[in-house]
Design a protein around this motif. Structure first.
Motif, PDB file in Angstrom:
ATOM      1  N   LYS A 105       0.001 -55.686  17.567  1.00  0.00           N
ATOM      2  CA  LYS A 105       0.878 -56.382  16.628  1.00  0.00           C
ATOM      3  C   LYS A 105       1.349 -57.714  17.193  1.00  0.00           C
ATOM      4  CE  LYS A 105       2.564 -52.480  14.075  1.00  0.00           C
ATOM      5  NZ  LYS A 105       3.713 -51.931  13.391  1.00  0.00           N
ATOM      6  N   ALA A 163       1.204 -60.968   8.683  1.00  0.00           N
ATOM      7  CA  ALA A 163       0.594 -59.667   8.958  1.00  0.00           C
ATOM      8  C   ALA A 163      -0.396 -59.819  10.109  1.00  0.00           C
ATOM      9  CB  ALA A 163      -0.136 -59.163   7.716  1.00  0.00           C
ATOM     10  N   LYS A 164      -0.739 -58.720  10.723  1.00  0.00           N
ATOM     11  CA  LYS A 164      -1.714 -58.795  11.813  1.00  0.00           C
ATOM     12  C   LYS A 164      -3.094 -59.083  11.249  1.00  0.00           C
ATOM     13  CE  LYS A 164      -3.119 -54.011  12.534  1.00  0.00           C
ATOM     14  NZ  LYS A 164      -4.469 -54.114  12.987  1.00  0.00           N
ATOM     15  N   ARG A 192       6.940 -63.117   7.337  1.00  0.00           N
ATOM     16  CA  ARG A 192       6.492 -62.598   8.618  1.00  0.00           C
ATOM     17  C   ARG A 192       5.009 -62.309   8.472  1.00  0.00           C
ATOM     18  NH1 ARG A 192       9.496 -57.467  10.532  1.00  0.00           N
ATOM     19  NH2 ARG A 192       7.464 -56.549  10.340  1.00  0.00           N
ATOM     20  N   LYS A 239       2.058 -61.571  17.581  1.00  0.00           N
ATOM     21  CA  LYS A 239       2.393 -62.655  16.658  1.00  0.00           C
ATOM     22  C   LYS A 239       2.861 -62.174  15.289  1.00  0.00           C
ATOM     23  CE  LYS A 239      -0.796 -65.882  18.798  1.00  0.00           C
ATOM     24  NZ  LYS A 239      -1.925 -66.756  18.608  1.00  0.00           N
ATOM     25  N   THR A 240       3.278 -60.928  15.168  1.00  0.00           N
ATOM     26  CA  THR A 240       3.763 -60.437  13.884  1.00  0.00           C
ATOM     27  C   THR A 240       5.272 -60.258  13.876  1.00  0.00           C
ATOM     28  OG1 THR A 240       3.433 -58.130  14.504  1.00  0.00           O
ATOM     29  CG2 THR A 240       1.608 -59.234  13.392  1.00  0.00           C
ATOM     30  N   PRO A 250       8.359 -58.491   4.475  1.00  0.00           N
ATOM     31  CA  PRO A 250       7.152 -57.910   5.069  1.00  0.00           C
ATOM     32  C   PRO A 250       6.886 -56.506   4.535  1.00  0.00           C
ATOM     33  CG  PRO A 250       8.954 -57.836   6.613  1.00  0.00           C
ATOM     34  CD  PRO A 250       9.450 -58.604   5.426  1.00  0.00           C
TER      35      PRO A 250
END
Length: 101
Positions: A17, A9-10, A7, A19-20, A77
């Motif tokens: 957030k 990270a930003k 996943r 697309k995270t 994540p």
């Protein structure tokens, strides 16, 4: 052929957030990249490096990899630990660092 499922990270350029929440499957590099002697560009004949698949859940990504006989590894994540800060804590009597002017 192997891949990693993670996943993302930003980015440093965003405060939210976006697309995270999606899980991503990326193929690992099989053939080393080469440097073009004239222009200095890096290139590779491995087209799977350009492939980046997004999934809603981790289980969907794992099932896709298993259906297509792709060796995979899951990278869990790391959620940020938020520490609550209050402005009035700067003036507490029992601060860790003494107040200086």
């Amino acid at each position: 052929m192997s891949a990693k499922i993670f996943r993302p990270a930003k980015t440093a350029m965003q405060s939210g957030k976006a697309k995270t929440h999606l899980w991503v499957l990326e193929h690992d590099q099989e053939i080393a990249r080469t440097i073009d002697p004239i222009m200095g560009y890096t290139s590779s004949s491995d087209m799977k490096q350009q492939l980046r698949l997004s999934f809603e859940t981790r289980e969907e990504a794992i099932s896709y990899a298993e259906r297509n006989a792709i060796d995979y590894r899951v990278i869990e994540p790391h959620d940020a630990k938020r520490r609550r800060l209050v402005y009035s804590d700067n003036f507490k009597f029992d601060r860790r660092q003494p107040w200086t002017h």
